[in-house]
Motif scaffolding. Structure first.
Motif, PDB file in Angstrom:
ATOM      1  N   HIS A   1       0.819  -1.210   0.000  1.00  0.00           N
ATOM      2  CA  HIS A   1       0.000   0.000   0.000  1.00  0.00           C
ATOM      3  C   HIS A   1       0.855   1.264   0.000  1.00  0.00           C
ATOM      4  CE1 HIS A   1      -2.580  -3.147   1.720  1.00  0.00           C
ATOM      5  NE2 HIS A   1      -3.616  -2.434   1.344  1.00  0.00           N
TER       6      HIS A   1
ATOM      7  N   TYR B   1     -14.675  -9.136 -10.994  1.00  0.00           N
ATOM      8  CA  TYR B   1     -14.015  -8.222 -10.064  1.00  0.00           C
ATOM      9  C   TYR B   1     -13.545  -9.002  -8.835  1.00  0.00           C
ATOM     10  CZ  TYR B   1     -18.611  -8.187  -7.744  1.00  0.00           C
ATOM     11  OH  TYR B   1     -19.784  -8.543  -7.130  1.00  0.00           O
TER      12      TYR B   1
ATOM     13  N   ARG C   1     -12.768  -9.034  -4.539  1.00  0.00           N
ATOM     14  CA  ARG C   1     -13.015  -8.469  -3.215  1.00  0.00           C
ATOM     15  C   ARG C   1     -12.011  -9.114  -2.263  1.00  0.00           C
ATOM     16  NH1 ARG C   1     -16.945  -4.632  -1.549  1.00  0.00           N
ATOM     17  NH2 ARG C   1     -14.940  -3.660  -1.991  1.00  0.00           N
TER      18      ARG C   1
ATOM     19  N   TRP D   1     -13.028  -4.285   3.636  1.00  0.00           N
ATOM     20  CA  TRP D   1     -12.614  -4.600   2.273  1.00  0.00           C
ATOM     21  C   TRP D   1     -11.465  -3.673   1.893  1.00  0.00           C
ATOM     22  CZ3 TRP D   1     -14.377  -9.051   0.813  1.00  0.00           C
ATOM     23  CH2 TRP D   1     -15.658  -9.478   1.147  1.00  0.00           C
ATOM     24  N   ASP D   2     -10.456  -4.230   1.255  1.00  0.00           N
ATOM     25  CA  ASP D   2      -9.234  -3.490   0.942  1.00  0.00           C
ATOM     26  C   ASP D   2      -9.196  -3.173  -0.556  1.00  0.00           C
ATOM     27  OD1 ASP D   2      -6.534  -2.713   0.440  1.00  0.00           O
ATOM     28  OD2 ASP D   2      -5.919  -3.708   2.291  1.00  0.00           O
ATOM     29  N   GLU D   3      -9.579  -1.956  -0.912  1.00  0.00           N
ATOM     30  CA  GLU D   3      -9.675  -1.574  -2.320  1.00  0.00           C
ATOM     31  C   GLU D   3      -8.318  -1.556  -3.016  1.00  0.00           C
ATOM     32  OE1 GLU D   3     -11.741   2.112  -2.607  1.00  0.00           O
ATOM     33  OE2 GLU D   3     -13.618   1.327  -1.779  1.00  0.00           O
TER      34      GLU D   3
ATOM     35  N   GLU E   1      -7.536  -5.099  -3.976  1.00  0.00           N
ATOM     36  CA  GLU E   1      -8.476  -5.500  -5.034  1.00  0.00           C
ATOM     37  C   GLU E   1      -8.057  -4.929  -6.383  1.00  0.00           C
ATOM     38  OE1 GLU E   1     -12.234  -5.539  -1.878  1.00  0.00           O
ATOM     39  OE2 GLU E   1     -12.077  -3.960  -3.399  1.00  0.00           O
ATOM     40  N   GLN E   2      -7.701  -3.648  -6.385  1.00  0.00           N
ATOM     41  CA  GLN E   2      -7.295  -2.999  -7.626  1.00  0.00           C
ATOM     42  C   GLN E   2      -6.029  -3.644  -8.195  1.00  0.00           C
ATOM     43  OE1 GLN E   2      -6.830   1.240  -7.323  1.00  0.00           O
ATOM     44  NE2 GLN E   2      -5.932   1.443  -9.352  1.00  0.00           N
TER      45      GLN E   2
ATOM     46  N   GLU F   1      -6.913  -7.050  -9.725  1.00  0.00           N
ATOM     47  CA  GLU F   1      -7.672  -6.889 -10.965  1.00  0.00           C
ATOM     48  C   GLU F   1      -6.780  -6.434 -12.110  1.00  0.00           C
ATOM     49  OE1 GLU F   1     -11.968  -5.754  -8.870  1.00  0.00           O
ATOM     50  OE2 GLU F   1     -10.842  -4.231  -9.988  1.00  0.00           O
TER      51      GLU F   1
END
Length: 258
Positions: free
Chosen positions: A130, A217, A219, A228-230, A233-234, A237
């Protein structure tokens, strides 16, 4: 972990158009730091202090009485302020008289004064993936600790380290505040950092397909952040979503035709 997995699956499947195509549990490595730092009380320079600092900068002042006569202010009050400014490192007494220190020149130019407070310490958690700091991790249950050992490592983990500037910036975002007496309380400087052994955060990953929207997608539930950790996830993806259509839909189509 089983009960958490079951609860999250139920949440995701509340939408009847959503299918869970795959899932995984893995551990995310995070760095932990013991950080020692000092806060400072910061306040705007008032008119009298500014006049005194300017006087020390432009004129030779040997005694509080000299400055008291120049500024028409009670000598005892001037003496107290001189003592305070010496304690704060704004002025020093040399043979010819009081002189501004480097800190005094700097803070006069900025228009505020800072007074350092006692050293403090804290624990900070840094996630290289992150590139961000988190508050100290809550202690994971012993059962989760044991499960971690059998979990694979996050496939896109990296070993980036935190810099002192980044630590200082993050601490400032969390800790800077306005004190009850009107002073601004700021993080003045980092005095020491020590990196501790890497810790691991369990994460639950779900690969989903929405039939109505015809989209895939991800999650990812971050156990440490309890959400939830965007960011994760991004990242997943961006690396994998293009392949999911072929992997899950086309394979299913082939199996059905056979």
């Amino acid at each position: 972990m089983y009960s958490l997995d079951k609860r999250l699956r139920g949440k995701l499947l509340e939408n009847s158009a959503v299918q869970i195509k795959d899932s995984a549990i893995w551990r995310l490595p995070v760095a932990t730091y013991d950080v020692a730092f000092k806060r400072a009380k910061r306040a705007k320079i008032d008119i009298l202090m500014k006049m005194m600092l300017l006087s020390f900068q432009e004129t030779v002042i040997r005694r509080a009485a000299n400055l008291s006569e120049m500024l028409l202010v009670e000598e005892l009050f001037i003496a107290d302020l001189i003592e305070k400014m010496q304690r704060m490192g704004l002025i020093c007494l040399e043979k010819e008289g009081f002189k501004l220190t480097e800190k005094g020149h700097e803070q006069l130019a900025k228009g505020f004064v800072e007074e350092e407070m006692e050293e403090e310490s804290t624990e900070m958690v840094y996630s290289p993936v992150h590139d961000a700091f988190w508050p100290a991790l809550a202690k994971l249950h012993e059962a989760e600790k044991e499960e971690e050992e059998d979990m694979p490592l996050y496939r896109y983990a990296n070993e980036r380290s935190a810099t002192t500037d980044h630590i200082l910036q993050s601490l400032a975002e969390w800790e800077n505040a306005i004190g009850e007496d009107g002073f601004q309380i700021v993080i003045a400087r980092i005095t020491h950092t020590e990196e501790r052994p890497v810790e691991y955060v369990p994460c639950l990953e779900f690969r989903l397909y929405n039939q109505e929207q015809d989209t895939f997608y991800a999650r990812v539930w971050n156990v440490a952040l309890e959400r939830w950790d965007e960011a994760l996830e991004q990242q997943i993806e961006e690396q994998e979503r293009v392949d999911w259509r072929e992997k899950y839909l086309e394979c299913e189509s082939e199996e059905t035709s056979q």
